[in-house]
Design an enzyme around this catalytic site. Structure first.
Site, mmCIF file in Angstrom:
data_model
loop_
_atom_site.group_PDB
_atom_site.id
_atom_site.type_symbol
_atom_site.label_atom_id
_atom_site.label_comp_id
_atom_site.label_asym_id
_atom_site.label_seq_id
_atom_site.Cartn_x
_atom_site.Cartn_y
_atom_site.Cartn_z
ATOM 1 N N ASP A 46 -0.923 0.150 23.364
ATOM 2 C CA ASP A 46 -0.998 1.603 23.213
ATOM 3 C C ASP A 46 -1.788 2.219 24.367
ATOM 4 O OD1 ASP A 46 -1.429 4.261 21.702
ATOM 5 O OD2 ASP A 46 -0.429 3.065 20.181
ATOM 6 N N ASP A 49 -8.506 -3.815 34.403
ATOM 7 C CA ASP A 49 -9.694 -4.578 34.046
ATOM 8 C C ASP A 49 -9.644 -4.946 32.567
ATOM 9 O OD1 ASP A 49 -10.674 -2.369 32.490
ATOM 10 O OD2 ASP A 49 -11.486 -1.467 34.304
ATOM 11 N N THR A 80 -11.404 -3.802 30.093
ATOM 12 C CA THR A 80 -12.027 -2.796 29.238
ATOM 13 C C THR A 80 -11.013 -1.703 28.911
ATOM 14 O OG1 THR A 80 -14.129 -3.242 30.358
ATOM 15 C CG2 THR A 80 -14.034 -1.285 28.956
ATOM 16 N N GLN A 114 -10.642 0.968 27.344
ATOM 17 C CA GLN A 114 -11.210 2.179 26.739
ATOM 18 C C GLN A 114 -10.275 3.364 26.973
ATOM 19 O OE1 GLN A 114 -14.276 2.537 25.104
ATOM 20 N NE2 GLN A 114 -13.799 4.690 24.745
ATOM 21 N N HIS A 162 -4.785 8.352 20.665
ATOM 22 C CA HIS A 162 -3.635 7.769 19.976
ATOM 23 C C HIS A 162 -3.905 6.321 19.557
ATOM 24 C CE1 HIS A 162 0.550 6.311 19.432
ATOM 25 N NE2 HIS A 162 0.806 7.557 19.093
ATOM 26 N N ALA A 182 13.340 -0.618 17.896
ATOM 27 C CA ALA A 182 13.772 -0.586 16.495
ATOM 28 C C ALA A 182 15.256 -0.292 16.356
ATOM 29 C CB ALA A 182 12.959 0.452 15.717
ATOM 30 N N SER A 194 4.045 7.109 14.451
ATOM 31 C CA SER A 194 3.045 6.243 15.088
ATOM 32 C C SER A 194 2.018 5.745 14.095
ATOM 33 C CB SER A 194 2.303 7.002 16.192
ATOM 34 O OG SER A 194 3.057 7.082 17.362
#
Length: 450
Positions: A193, A219, A221, A223, A236, A328, A389
């Site tokens: 995501d 990297d 991380t 975030q 999200h 899907a 979602s």
């Protein structure tokens, strides 16, 4: 897909600005124990190459110079290559690949298309200045499940706490938590995501920082980051992760950031992330993203993941029209069977009726509530989130619950069948035949394993 949020408790303009600014700064990268994925050249093509089990990675590199290997799985009979736009596709059918036993029919080329948190105007949109900043009485996690949501009624307004309990009731969550006290322990759920808020009190302690990766920043991380202007799809991935952990509080989230703050990213990154998820031991992959275009490469990756016991959950789309987004949509084409282990999830409201924005299809697996679901949001806040979602991760969490029982038969095909067989029949007379087998019933589902 996109996110629509409603304020739970408003911040002052100054506090909101300071909070958002703080979260937009990246934390120092952590060291991953897995090899760093290759940084791929975007804007080219992806080649799915059918190879024999005896082909080596070095031989493939030599046979296809100028390409990059996205995934290499001779045991499953394929490899995926990133082909730069400057490289002539015809070279892939040259003598090098032929020497490996690959003919022209063994190579499938496709554009490295962009996947996204779909931007349909009928659902989801992200507002700023949301959430709760006060975590009264030490509310720090969803530990102990729905029966004791870390004192949830002490840090929410009464109407928000009532909304959360209504959500739990609709999916029979409290019964599920009584049946499965493991609450998802030992099960890793990959969230591919926009990244997540790694420091959120409701997520902290439930994040796999060893396998985590940020394919946008390059990297370890992942975030979430604010875009330069506006909030776009900020939050999200954090909201998706919060839904998973609300259903399976002891599960582990593997965050793999493939989408930029606008909610978009190339297919090649998604393929890398799926490959890493399986290598990291994820047993569930949540894809709250999609495309209007099919992908042979993604289909190959999903098939291989399912063959290794991984369940793949995809949100169906938010256009409100018939049909689902890919992957899907392949439940309708026969590339994946209804009980294959790939699940297409639509959204219903709190009365079990089709959400106005949810797509629908005779091949849809099932639905879950996807309107005004209370979940985590960056900067230690909460939000109401709407969209398919946020229906998909409820199913991902339910699968994690079932897997944590250690039952004898946890094959993806069996799990898919049991989810459908135990769903609460739809009461929506208009769309009943095109919303799968009904609404997720977590309690009935996990009773198959206890």
């Amino acid at each position: 897909m996109k996110i629509h949020t409603t304020v739970l408790s408003r911040l002052t303009l100054i506090a909101a600005a300071l909070s958002l600014a703080a979260c937009s700064q990246r934390s120092a990268p952590v060291q991953s124990a897995l090899p760093a994925p290759a940084a791929l050249v975007s804007g080219g093509q992806i080649a799915t190459v059918r190879i024999g089990a005896d082909v080596t990675e070095a031989a493939l590199r030599s046979a296809a110079p100028g390409t990059q290997i996205i995934a290499f799985h001779p045991e499953s009979g394929y490899a995926l290559l990133s082909v730069p736009g400057t490289l002539k596709a015809a070279s892939l059918s040259g003598q090098g690949l032929q020497a490996l036993g690959v003919n022209a029919q063994g190579v499938t080329l496709e554009v490295d298309q962009e996947l996204e948190v779909l931007n349909d105007t009928s659902a989801e949109g992200l507002a700023d200045g949301l959430g709760a900043t006060s975590w009264a009485n030490g509310a720090t996690s969803w530990a102990n499940g729905a029966t004791s949501w870390a004192g949830g009624n002490t840090f929410m307004q009464a109407k928000d706490w009532a909304s959360t309990q209504e959500y739990w009731s609709l999916i029979n969550l409290q019964a599920a938590h009584r049946l499965v006290p493991e609450l998802g322990r030992g099960v890793k759920v990959a969230v591919i995501d926009t990244g997540i808020d790694l420091n959120h009190p409701l997520l902290r302690g439930r994040i796999d920082t060893v396998g985590a990766w940020d394919y946008v920043g390059g990297d370890a991380t992942p975030q979430e980051e604010l875009p330069v202007t506006g909030v776009k799809k900020y939050g999200h991935g954090t909201a998706v992760s919060g839904v998973v952990l609300q259903i399976a509080p002891n599960a582990e989230i593997l965050p793999l950031r493939v989408l930029n703050p606008a909610g978009r990213g190339p297919m090649s990154r998604v393929l890398q992330a799926v490959d890493r998820a399986v290598a990291s031991g994820a047993r569930v992959i949540n894809l709250s993203l999609g495309s209007d275009t099919d992908s042979a490469a993604l289909n190959a990756m999903i098939s291989a993941a399912i063959a290794k016991g991984v369940v793949v959950v995809n949100s169906s789309g938010n256009s409100g029209t018939e049909g689902m987004v890919y992957p899907a949509q392949n439940l309708t084409t026969g590339k994946f069977t209804v009980n294959s282990g790939l699940l297409g999830i639509g959204s219903v409201d709190m009365k079990g009726m089709k959400s106005f924005f949810s797509t629908y299809s005779t091949a849809m697996s099932l639905t879950a509530p996807g309107e005004k679901v209370v979940t985590s949001y960056p900067d230690s806040r909460l939000a109401y989130a709407s969209g398919t979602s946020f229906a998909a991760p409820a199913v991902s969490g339910a699968v994690a619950l079932a897997m944590s029982t250690g039952a004898a038969d946890l094959r993806p095909a069996t799990i898919a069948a049991n989810l459908r067989l135990t769903a609460t029949p739809s009461t929506d007379a208009t769309y009943k035949s095109k919303m799968g087998q009904g609404v997720l019933n977590v309690g009935s589902f996990v009773s198959r394993y206890r």
